[in-house]
Design an enzyme around this catalytic site. Structure first.
Site, PDB file in Angstrom:
ATOM      1  N   LYS A   1      42.599  37.630  29.712  1.00 38.97           N
ATOM      2  CA  LYS A   1      41.835  38.101  30.874  1.00 38.97           C
ATOM      3  C   LYS A   1      42.761  38.784  31.885  1.00 38.97           C
ATOM      4  CE  LYS A   1      40.794  35.313  34.486  1.00 38.97           C
ATOM      5  NZ  LYS A   1      41.007  35.873  35.816  1.00 38.97           N
ATOM      6  N   ASN A   2      43.896  38.127  32.180  1.00 37.24           N
ATOM      7  CA  ASN A   2      44.755  38.633  33.250  1.00 37.24           C
ATOM      8  C   ASN A   2      45.506  39.906  32.881  1.00 37.24           C
ATOM      9  OD1 ASN A   2      43.884  36.578  34.815  1.00 37.24           O
ATOM     10  ND2 ASN A   2      45.828  35.479  34.931  1.00 37.24           N
TER      11      ASN A   2
ATOM     12  N   CYS B   1      38.840  33.025  43.232  1.00 38.00           N
ATOM     13  CA  CYS B   1      38.818  31.566  43.259  1.00 38.00           C
ATOM     14  C   CYS B   1      39.226  31.054  44.631  1.00 38.00           C
ATOM     15  CB  CYS B   1      39.801  31.012  42.230  1.00 38.00           C
ATOM     16  SG  CYS B   1      39.247  31.103  40.544  1.00 38.00           S
TER      17      CYS B   1
ATOM     18  N   ARG C   1      45.569  33.120  49.773  1.00 40.93           N
ATOM     19  CA  ARG C   1      45.755  34.309  48.939  1.00 40.93           C
ATOM     20  C   ARG C   1      45.706  35.619  49.728  1.00 40.93           C
ATOM     21  NH1 ARG C   1      42.779  33.371  43.223  1.00 40.93           N
ATOM     22  NH2 ARG C   1      44.565  34.413  42.380  1.00 40.93           N
TER      23      ARG C   1
ATOM     24  N   ASP D   1      48.359  28.364  36.325  1.00 39.68           N
ATOM     25  CA  ASP D   1      47.051  28.421  35.668  1.00 39.68           C
ATOM     26  C   ASP D   1      46.866  27.337  34.601  1.00 39.68           C
ATOM     27  OD1 ASP D   1      46.241  30.473  37.263  1.00 39.68           O
ATOM     28  OD2 ASP D   1      46.493  32.053  35.770  1.00 39.68           O
TER      29      ASP D   1
ATOM     30  N   ARG E   1      33.909  33.073  33.626  1.00 40.58           N
ATOM     31  CA  ARG E   1      34.759  34.144  34.146  1.00 40.58           C
ATOM     32  C   ARG E   1      36.009  34.306  33.289  1.00 40.58           C
ATOM     33  NH1 ARG E   1      36.741  33.073  39.715  1.00 40.58           N
ATOM     34  NH2 ARG E   1      37.847  34.930  39.061  1.00 40.58           N
TER      35      ARG E   1
HETATM   36  C1  UD1 Z   1      47.462  36.196  39.424  1.00 41.28           C
HETATM   37  C2  UD1 Z   1      46.550  35.683  38.344  1.00 41.28           C
HETATM   38  C3  UD1 Z   1      46.209  34.210  38.566  1.00 41.28           C
HETATM   39  C4  UD1 Z   1      47.496  33.406  38.687  1.00 41.28           C
HETATM   40  C5  UD1 Z   1      48.434  34.012  39.718  1.00 41.28           C
HETATM   41  C6  UD1 Z   1      49.804  33.348  39.752  1.00 41.28           C
HETATM   42  C7  UD1 Z   1      45.225  37.565  37.603  1.00 41.28           C
HETATM   43  C8  UD1 Z   1      43.906  38.213  37.546  1.00 41.28           C
HETATM   44  N1  UD1 Z   1      45.310  36.459  38.332  1.00 41.28           N
HETATM   45  O1  UD1 Z   1      46.762  36.076  40.671  1.00 41.28           O
HETATM   46  O2  UD1 Z   1      45.448  33.755  37.446  1.00 41.28           O
HETATM   47  O3  UD1 Z   1      47.189  32.076  39.083  1.00 41.28           O
HETATM   48  O4  UD1 Z   1      48.648  35.414  39.439  1.00 41.28           O
HETATM   49  O5  UD1 Z   1      50.404  33.390  38.511  1.00 41.28           O
HETATM   50  O6  UD1 Z   1      46.179  38.004  36.986  1.00 41.28           O
HETATM   51  N2  UD1 Z   1      50.733  36.129  47.960  1.00 41.28           N
HETATM   52  C9  UD1 Z   1      51.064  36.475  49.255  1.00 41.28           C
HETATM   53  N3  UD1 Z   1      50.826  37.762  49.647  1.00 41.28           N
HETATM   54  C10 UD1 Z   1      50.325  38.702  48.822  1.00 41.28           C
HETATM   55  C11 UD1 Z   1      50.001  38.334  47.484  1.00 41.28           C
HETATM   56  C12 UD1 Z   1      50.224  37.034  47.082  1.00 41.28           C
HETATM   57  O7  UD1 Z   1      51.534  35.655  50.040  1.00 41.28           O
HETATM   58  O8  UD1 Z   1      50.143  39.852  49.236  1.00 41.28           O
HETATM   59  C13 UD1 Z   1      50.972  34.739  47.515  1.00 41.28           C
HETATM   60  C14 UD1 Z   1      49.693  34.030  47.066  1.00 41.28           C
HETATM   61  O9  UD1 Z   1      48.996  33.484  48.133  1.00 41.28           O
HETATM   62  C15 UD1 Z   1      50.276  32.984  46.138  1.00 41.28           C
HETATM   63  C16 UD1 Z   1      51.477  33.698  45.489  1.00 41.28           C
HETATM   64  O10 UD1 Z   1      51.777  34.782  46.358  1.00 41.28           O
HETATM   65  O11 UD1 Z   1      50.742  31.906  46.889  1.00 41.28           O
HETATM   66  C17 UD1 Z   1      51.224  34.230  44.094  1.00 41.28           C
HETATM   67  O12 UD1 Z   1      50.045  35.005  44.101  1.00 41.28           O
HETATM   68  P1  UD1 Z   1      49.847  36.232  43.095  1.00 41.28           P
HETATM   69  O13 UD1 Z   1      50.926  36.191  42.064  1.00 41.28           O
HETATM   70  O14 UD1 Z   1      49.690  37.478  43.887  1.00 41.28           O
HETATM   71  O15 UD1 Z   1      48.467  35.850  42.430  1.00 41.28           O
HETATM   72  P2  UD1 Z   1      47.313  36.832  41.963  1.00 41.28           P
HETATM   73  O16 UD1 Z   1      47.884  38.132  41.556  1.00 41.28           O
HETATM   74  O17 UD1 Z   1      46.215  36.814  42.941  1.00 41.28           O
END
Ligand code: UD1
Length: 429
Positions: free
Chosen positions: A22-23, A126, A131, A316, A408
């Site tokens: 999915k990711n 989620c 986030r 995850d 999902r």
């Molecule tokens: C993706 C994955 C999700 C997984 C996560 C971490 C997909 C669709 N989703 O989510 O399944 O759990 O990676 O491996 O691929 N953060 C910030 N600022 C930002 C962006 C992120 O502070 O601008 C923080 C987030 O709050 C979190 C951490 O960085 O604490 C990691 O988040 P991120 O790797 O961005 O997760 P996603 O890409 O949303």
């Protein structure tokens, strides 16, 4: 709303086909915005998030078709999807859609790179922590984007096009890496992304972009160097197998006992989690078809695990590991370092009899002899599947409410488990 009923107790025996990730599928679909040619994705899983993103991309003008499976094709061997963004007809991604799936926020970079503007609602997804998207916006600003936030929308402009830049992420973010990478491939000049996410799904997208004509070095490392090109072309790309689905079913078998082949799995993408499982006493064998998981009799040893960005133990799989350790022989310590508030499954697991104590970002899980079936509620995608694992080992009947979260991210979960002897069925609303 659908519910799932599980009667626990039996072992899992047989074969489970692992679907496309999915990711990886979601950002690969979004990459179609970068070219007017057709991008063909193979092994696409049939998931609610994929359907929702298809609608979002349709709004932007992507013509999307899915070729069905041929007769006799194995289930789990995903669909072939063709995506053609000949013209971008709308650069706005509205709240109604982005709020339902966080990954759709990643259209921002590609739209900006191709059209010089984009207006994208702040995301949802989620409910696991705050986030934010600050890293995405900082990265795109370094490429020359002018960004304003207004009424819950990100308004981004690059009237003269994006230009390469150097970005050092203060924290590893999968989404920010995707967003900036997809923008940088069409920016003028060189972009260097430091502290980039190394998740296999990021590499899968980068490899697809290279097939489309992008110039990217350092794929699989934390420094990505991109030489921008004027345009990209179409490509054909198979989505890599889902390592989270693989780890989830491995933990399900570890929990129930049994012997299951995870067909088409890529164990090399999941070493940290597999090390934890074998350390706990699960028998794992890499075969030429995937991964064989065996557990007989004895209770598992407890574990001490912290979630980390790849190649560490994935956040995850944290909820699933907690469900597994609920019946281990001793106390496990599981620390969540990626997302705050990713412990909503704890109170639901407790309803089944799990003994879990939370201390800040750490869960102390004391294994119990028996879990007992109960009514529980799915709170997010990975939490939901942890309840499935717990339900499979609990004595009696477990009913999981709000299972739309499961749809999902897990393709044909009831069917895959039923084929291995589980008693699991969906109760339509
Ligand atoms: C993706 C994955 C999700 C997984 C996560 C971490 C997909 C669709 N989703 O989510 O399944 O759990 O990676 O491996 O691929 N953060 C910030 N600022 C930002 C962006 C992120 O502070 O601008 C923080 C987030 O709050 C979190 C951490 O960085 O604490 C990691 O988040 P991120 O790797 O961005 O997760 P996603 O890409 O949303």
């Amino acid at each position: 709303m659908d519910r799932i009923r599980i009667t626990g107790g039996g072992p899992l025996e047989g074969t489970i086909p692992i679907s496309g990730a999915k990711n990886a599928t979601l950002p690969l679909m979004i990459a179609s915005l970068l070219t007017s040619d057709t991008l063909t994705l193979k092994n696409v899983p049939n998931l609610a998030d994929v359907g929702l993103l298809a609608r979002i991309l349709g709004n932007h003008g992507v013509d999307l078709t899915i070729a069905g499976k041929r007769p006799g094709q194995r289930s789990g061997e995903g669909d072939t999807m063709h995506l053609t963004a000949r013209d971008i007809v709308d650069t706005t991604a509205p709240y109604e859609m982005v709020s339902r799936m966080r990954a759709s926020f990643w259209v921002l970079g590609p739209l900006l790179a191709r059209e010089g503007q984009a207006c994208v609602s702040l995301p949802g997804g989620c409910a696991i922590g705050t986030r934010p998207v600050d890293l995405h916006l900082e990265g795109l600003t370094k490429l020359g984007a002018q960004i304003e936030l207004e009424s819950g929308y990100v308004h981004a402009k690059a009237p003269k096009g994006l230009a390469g830049g150097r970005i050092t992420f203060p924290k590893v973010s999968v989404g920010a890496t995707h967003n900036v990478l997809m923008a940088a491939v069409l920016a003028k000049g060189e972009t260097v992304i430091e502290n980039a996410a190394r998740e296999p799904e990021v590499s899968d997208v980068a490899q697809c972009l290279v097939k489309m004509g992008a110039k990217i070095e350092g794929i699989g490392t934390s420094t990505l160097t991109i030489q921008g090109v004027d345009e990209l072309s179409g490509a054909v790309h198979p989505v890599l197998p889902d390592r989270i689905e693989t780890g989830t079913y491995a933990m399900a078998v570890a929990a129930t006992g049994g012997d299951v082949l995870l067909d088409n799995a890529r164990p090399d993408l999941l070493e940290s989690a597999l090390d934890v499982l074998s350390g706990a006493g699960v028998e794992l064998t890499v075969t030429n078809r995937g991964l064989r998981v065996v557990r007989n009799g004895a209770r598992l040893a407890p574990v001490d695990v912290e979630t980390e960005p790849f190649p560490g133990f994935p956040t995850d799989l944290q909820a699933q590991l907690m469900a597994l350790m609920a019946r281990a022989d001793g106390q496990s310590r599981i620390r969540e370092t990626i997302f705050e508030n990713r412990f909503m499954h704890v109170q639901e697991l407790a309803r089944l009899g799990a003994d879990i104590e939370l201390e800040g970002d750490t869960a102390l899980v004391t294994g119990v002899n028996t879990l007992h079936g109960a009514q529980v509620m799915a709170t997010d995608l990975r939490a939901s599947v942890s309840l499935v694992i717990a339900g499979l080992v609990a004595e009696g009947e477990t009913v999981i409410n709000r299972v739309y979260h499961l749809d999902r991210g897990f393709e044909q979960i009831e069917q895959k488990l039923t084929n291995c002897g589980a008693q699991i069925e969906r109760l339509a609303a």
